[in-house]
Motif scaffolding. Sequence first.
Motif, PDB file in Angstrom:
ATOM      1  N   PRO A  61      19.374  64.732  35.271  1.00 20.59           N
ATOM      2  CA  PRO A  61      17.913  65.493  35.524  1.00 20.59           C
ATOM      3  C   PRO A  61      17.403  65.019  37.034  1.00 20.59           C
ATOM      4  N   ARG A  62      17.835  64.046  37.601  1.00 21.28           N
ATOM      5  CA  ARG A  62      17.194  63.920  38.997  1.00 21.28           C
ATOM      6  C   ARG A  62      18.181  64.414  40.113  1.00 21.28           C
ATOM      7  N   ALA A  63      19.140  65.461  39.891  1.00 24.27           N
ATOM      8  CA  ALA A  63      19.827  65.949  40.860  1.00 24.27           C
ATOM      9  C   ALA A  63      18.806  66.837  41.907  1.00 24.27           C
ATOM     10  N   CYS A  64      19.421  67.338  42.990  1.00 24.45           N
ATOM     11  CA  CYS A  64      18.677  67.972  43.802  1.00 24.45           C
ATOM     12  C   CYS A  64      18.046  69.164  43.475  1.00 24.45           C
ATOM     13  N   ILE A  65      16.869  69.424  43.557  1.00 30.54           N
ATOM     14  CA  ILE A  65      16.194  70.504  43.029  1.00 30.54           C
ATOM     15  C   ILE A  65      16.373  71.725  44.090  1.00 30.54           C
TER      16      ILE A  65
ATOM     17  N   ASP B 181      13.982  56.612  37.518  1.00 27.26           N
ATOM     18  CA  ASP B 181      13.331  56.636  38.916  1.00 27.26           C
ATOM     19  C   ASP B 181      14.364  56.619  39.931  1.00 27.26           C
ATOM     20  N   GLN B 182      14.058  57.142  41.153  1.00 29.89           N
ATOM     21  CA  GLN B 182      14.793  56.927  42.255  1.00 29.89           C
ATOM     22  C   GLN B 182      14.172  55.555  42.868  1.00 29.89           C
ATOM     23  N   ILE B 183      14.707  55.154  44.192  1.00 30.57           N
ATOM     24  CA  ILE B 183      14.269  53.585  44.724  1.00 30.57           C
ATOM     25  C   ILE B 183      13.311  54.045  45.724  1.00 30.57           C
TER      26      ILE B 183
ATOM     27  N   LEU C 107       6.153  66.965  36.898  1.00 35.29           N
ATOM     28  CA  LEU C 107       5.772  67.410  38.154  1.00 35.29           C
ATOM     29  C   LEU C 107       7.235  68.053  38.241  1.00 35.29           C
ATOM     30  N   ARG C 108       8.525  67.717  37.921  1.00 38.15           N
ATOM     31  CA  ARG C 108       9.588  68.462  37.818  1.00 38.15           C
ATOM     32  C   ARG C 108       9.735  69.482  37.199  1.00 38.15           C
ATOM     33  N   ALA C 109       9.297  69.503  35.949  1.00 39.50           N
ATOM     34  CA  ALA C 109       9.145  70.530  35.017  1.00 39.50           C
ATOM     35  C   ALA C 109       8.539  71.742  35.605  1.00 39.50           C
TER      36      ALA C 109
ATOM     37  N   LYS D 147       5.148  60.976  35.370  1.00 36.74           N
ATOM     38  CA  LYS D 147       4.423  61.727  36.313  1.00 36.74           C
ATOM     39  C   LYS D 147       5.635  62.674  37.174  1.00 36.74           C
ATOM     40  N   TRP D 148       6.823  61.914  37.311  1.00 42.39           N
ATOM     41  CA  TRP D 148       8.092  62.776  37.958  1.00 42.39           C
ATOM     42  C   TRP D 148       8.591  63.789  36.823  1.00 42.39           C
ATOM     43  N   LYS D 149       8.351  63.676  35.782  1.00 40.66           N
ATOM     44  CA  LYS D 149       9.354  64.443  34.675  1.00 40.66           C
ATOM     45  C   LYS D 149       8.101  65.770  34.669  1.00 40.66           C
TER      46      LYS D 149
ATOM     47  N   CYS E  10      21.042  57.025  44.534  1.00 39.38           N
ATOM     48  CA  CYS E  10      20.375  55.620  44.140  1.00 39.38           C
ATOM     49  C   CYS E  10      19.626  55.905  42.852  1.00 39.38           C
ATOM     50  N   ARG E  11      19.452  54.825  42.069  1.00 41.09           N
ATOM     51  CA  ARG E  11      18.783  54.922  40.981  1.00 41.09           C
ATOM     52  C   ARG E  11      18.217  53.376  40.730  1.00 41.09           C
ATOM     53  N   CYS E  12      16.892  53.644  40.012  1.00 35.29           N
ATOM     54  CA  CYS E  12      16.395  52.061  39.932  1.00 35.29           C
ATOM     55  C   CYS E  12      16.249  52.075  38.267  1.00 35.29           C
TER      56      CYS E  12
ATOM     57  N   LEU F 206      29.744  65.005  44.286  1.00 36.53           N
ATOM     58  CA  LEU F 206      28.300  64.822  44.105  1.00 36.53           C
ATOM     59  C   LEU F 206      27.202  65.085  45.073  1.00 36.53           C
ATOM     60  N   PRO F 207      27.559  65.546  46.135  1.00 42.44           N
ATOM     61  CA  PRO F 207      26.627  65.595  47.328  1.00 42.44           C
ATOM     62  C   PRO F 207      25.134  66.255  47.051  1.00 42.44           C
ATOM     63  N   PHE F 208      25.004  66.911  45.948  1.00 35.78           N
ATOM     64  CA  PHE F 208      23.679  67.145  45.464  1.00 35.78           C
ATOM     65  C   PHE F 208      23.230  66.085  44.346  1.00 35.78           C
ATOM     66  N   GLY F 209      24.016  64.937  43.841  1.00 34.48           N
ATOM     67  CA  GLY F 209      23.734  64.331  42.936  1.00 34.48           C
ATOM     68  C   GLY F 209      23.969  65.116  41.747  1.00 34.48           C
ATOM     69  N   GLU F 210      23.309  64.458  40.321  1.00 34.75           N
ATOM     70  CA  GLU F 210      23.825  65.045  39.198  1.00 34.75           C
ATOM     71  C   GLU F 210      22.764  64.536  38.197  1.00 34.75           C
TER      72      GLU F 210
HETATM   73  C1  HEM Z   1      22.718  70.655  52.045  1.00 33.96           C
HETATM   74  C2  HEM Z   1      21.632  70.485  51.409  1.00 33.96           C
HETATM   75  C3  HEM Z   1      20.997  69.463  50.564  1.00 33.96           C
HETATM   76  C4  HEM Z   1      21.783  68.139  50.078  1.00 33.96           C
HETATM   77  C5  HEM Z   1      22.953  67.744  50.560  1.00 33.96           C
HETATM   78  C6  HEM Z   1      20.780  67.506  49.125  1.00 33.96           C
HETATM   79  C7  HEM Z   1      21.013  66.214  48.814  1.00 33.96           C
HETATM   80  C8  HEM Z   1      20.178  65.784  47.667  1.00 33.96           C
HETATM   81  C9  HEM Z   1      20.434  64.544  47.089  1.00 33.96           C
HETATM   82  C10 HEM Z   1      21.808  63.861  47.111  1.00 33.96           C
HETATM   83  C11 HEM Z   1      19.362  64.141  46.276  1.00 33.96           C
HETATM   84  C12 HEM Z   1      19.307  63.191  45.212  1.00 33.96           C
HETATM   85  C13 HEM Z   1      20.138  63.551  43.839  1.00 33.96           C
HETATM   86  C14 HEM Z   1      20.345  62.669  43.178  1.00 33.96           C
HETATM   87  O1  HEM Z   1      20.112  61.411  43.249  1.00 33.96           O
HETATM   88  O2  HEM Z   1      20.862  62.676  42.123  1.00 33.96           O
HETATM   89  C15 HEM Z   1      18.399  65.154  46.491  1.00 33.96           C
HETATM   90  C16 HEM Z   1      17.138  65.168  45.707  1.00 33.96           C
HETATM   91  C17 HEM Z   1      16.197  66.370  46.240  1.00 33.96           C
HETATM   92  N1  HEM Z   1      16.103  67.178  47.212  1.00 33.96           N
HETATM   93 FE1  HEM Z   1      17.937  67.817  48.012  1.00 33.96          FE
HETATM   94  N2  HEM Z   1      19.576  68.164  49.485  1.00 33.96           N
HETATM   95  C18 HEM Z   1      19.493  69.349  50.114  1.00 33.96           C
HETATM   96  C19 HEM Z   1      18.603  70.632  50.130  1.00 33.96           C
HETATM   97  C20 HEM Z   1      17.719  70.331  49.749  1.00 33.96           C
HETATM   98  C21 HEM Z   1      16.383  71.399  49.994  1.00 33.96           C
HETATM   99  C22 HEM Z   1      16.761  72.574  50.648  1.00 33.96           C
HETATM  100  C23 HEM Z   1      15.394  71.024  49.449  1.00 33.96           C
HETATM  101  C24 HEM Z   1      13.894  71.544  49.390  1.00 33.96           C
HETATM  102  C25 HEM Z   1      13.542  72.717  49.712  1.00 33.96           C
HETATM  103  C26 HEM Z   1      15.763  69.663  48.688  1.00 33.96           C
HETATM  104  C27 HEM Z   1      14.733  69.149  47.918  1.00 33.96           C
HETATM  105  C28 HEM Z   1      15.002  67.862  47.248  1.00 33.96           C
HETATM  106  C29 HEM Z   1      14.315  67.110  46.464  1.00 33.96           C
HETATM  107  C30 HEM Z   1      12.576  67.612  46.159  1.00 33.96           C
HETATM  108  C31 HEM Z   1      14.759  66.071  45.711  1.00 33.96           C
HETATM  109  C32 HEM Z   1      14.232  65.125  44.784  1.00 33.96           C
HETATM  110  C33 HEM Z   1      14.506  65.706  43.191  1.00 33.96           C
HETATM  111  C34 HEM Z   1      14.004  64.880  42.222  1.00 33.96           C
HETATM  112  O3  HEM Z   1      14.062  63.352  42.409  1.00 33.96           O
HETATM  113  O4  HEM Z   1      13.598  65.259  41.223  1.00 33.96           O
HETATM  114  N3  HEM Z   1      16.971  69.418  48.977  1.00 33.96           N
HETATM  115  N4  HEM Z   1      18.687  66.223  47.424  1.00 33.96           N
END
Ligand code: HEM
Length: 525
Positions: free
Chosen positions: A465-469, A111-113, A138-140, A134-136, A398-400, A459-463
């Motif tokens: 299964p919960r990385a940025c979608i 989980d996220q926090i 929806l993510r799929a 619920k997250w799993k 962040c993670r819980c 890691l700006p987008f995380g890594e």
């Molecule tokens: C430069 C652009 C972006 C950055 C730097 C960014 C960064 C991140 C990070 C750090 C996380 C958490 C990942 C983790 O904890 O491992 C995240 C999650 C997420 N991001 Fe992004 N993001 C960006 C753009 C976007 C865009 C454009 C969207 C949607 C259109 C988006 C939707 C989401 C969603 C829905 C999550 C939650 C994923 C989950 O918990 O399954 N992000 N993002």
Amino acid sequence: MPLLTEYWYKDLITIFVTVILGAILYLKWIYGYWNRKNVITPTVSLPFGNASKLFSQTVTFADEFKDLYFQMKSKGLSYCGYYFFTQPVLIVFDLELAKSIISKDFSHFTDQITYCNEKNDPLTGQLLALKGNKWKNLRAKLTPTFTSGKMKMMFQSFIDCSHELVKFMDGLSGIKEPFEVKEVVGRFTTDIIGTCAFGIECNSLKNPNSEFRKYGKRLSQPNFIETLKNITAISVPQVLDILKIPLFSSDVAKFFIEIVKETVDYREKNNIVRNDFMHLLIQFKNNVATGELKSEKSGEEGEKNGNEIGNTLTLEEMAAQAFVFFLAGFETSSTTLTFCFYELVTNPEVQEKLRLEIKDVLEKHEGKLTYNALMEMTYMDWCVNETLRKYPPIPILCRCCTEPYRIPNSDVVIDKNVHVYIPIIGIQHDTEYYPEPEKFDPERFSFQNKAKRQHYTWLPFGEGPRACIGMRFGLIQIKVALAVLIKDYKFTLNSKTQSPLVLDPRSFIMTSIGGVWLNIEKVSD
Ligand code: HEM
């Protein structure tokens, strides 16, 4: 009538002193959590634990966790304890441990926090906040929305919005007006997300007071009460649950739910099909009802145990997903663009090299900015990656803890509900991985240089299964803006910018105080 002594005022003083002493003892016990586990923490002070500077907004999240990273890593620690008010947090510095938590042993940290209470606040029922199965599920379901195929299909919407951006810039360059870059690119990313997530033309480049822009600004610049609610949601979410306080104000929820409702009604009545996220949500709603899309467990069973996303999405659930795309998507991307422009104007040779690459690639593609042309812009990719290294918009992951976890090669067990932070801002400024970390050097991301670095150092987008979608989506909107702007205009720093930049402690997302002001000039061919 006196209760304890003959005098009411003595009773009052006794009760007051007892309550204060009780609170102090309770906090002392809470703040002994890491001590009892032999985990070192920075100096803890009452009443906010380690987060007093964050609470008083005298330090940014980025600086707080960058400083802590260097302070604790220099003591040879792989992790340390921390208290975000009463919430115990483990801060991880070691890359192997970070990898275990976010990928290898993900089942202990699913989980996220982020606060989630769909009953109190329907907009919190979104992907970033949902927990467990619920997250799993929806993510799929949502993952197919962001494949490169889907991005190619949506690409024309990006290009359409970029025409408005160029028109706007033409106007500015004509009158030689300096402009604040985050305001302008924020309108551009709002328009793109509005189109792709809600199917709405927001026109915020033409109309800066558009409703979407207004709500975007409100969400990214919370007032005192909203900041207090955000902090409570992370540290003591039970308070919001018990008092039934929604995280997002009712007008915000009403706006987003209404807009989704209207869009769905309009499209269904007029049989409108568009290549966007809203269409996919409508398909879930309808396909699932006809049995074409099945979640892992049946919806009925899920509804029973309250831990599954049902087979059909309600309008509120659809609105929550569109909302998170807006929330997570527009400001992260506009922030990245802002810092990228700042670096391009302070490193004019990089700006020039990027311009040459854009022109070269476009020439090969008959002057047309296509998806494939954008993917061929390698130097641009390095510039964006280097920006995200220096200025990760979200400075910590962040993670819980959802299942107790023994830290490998130690006796320390992370208990359920303890939070874990991975300070990517520290990792990405560590000289061990990035020599001269304050230098903006896109070459760090050349194929050869990247291959020399360890995994988990960017890691700006995380890594895991919960990385940025939305990573692909975010990168495309950033790169389209860079391609159309850098090709035709030369940018320089305007004296209104406070340089070096000073970050705003009121914002969780990295933001500079006073903004980044640029001069613009059309380049001759
Ligand atoms: C430069 C652009 C972006 C950055 C730097 C960014 C960064 C991140 C990070 C750090 C996380 C958490 C990942 C983790 O904890 O491992 C995240 C999650 C997420 N991001 Fe992004 N993001 C960006 C753009 C976007 C865009 C454009 C969207 C949607 C259109 C988006 C939707 C989401 C969603 C829905 C999550 C939650 C994923 C989950 O918990 O399954 N992000 N993002």
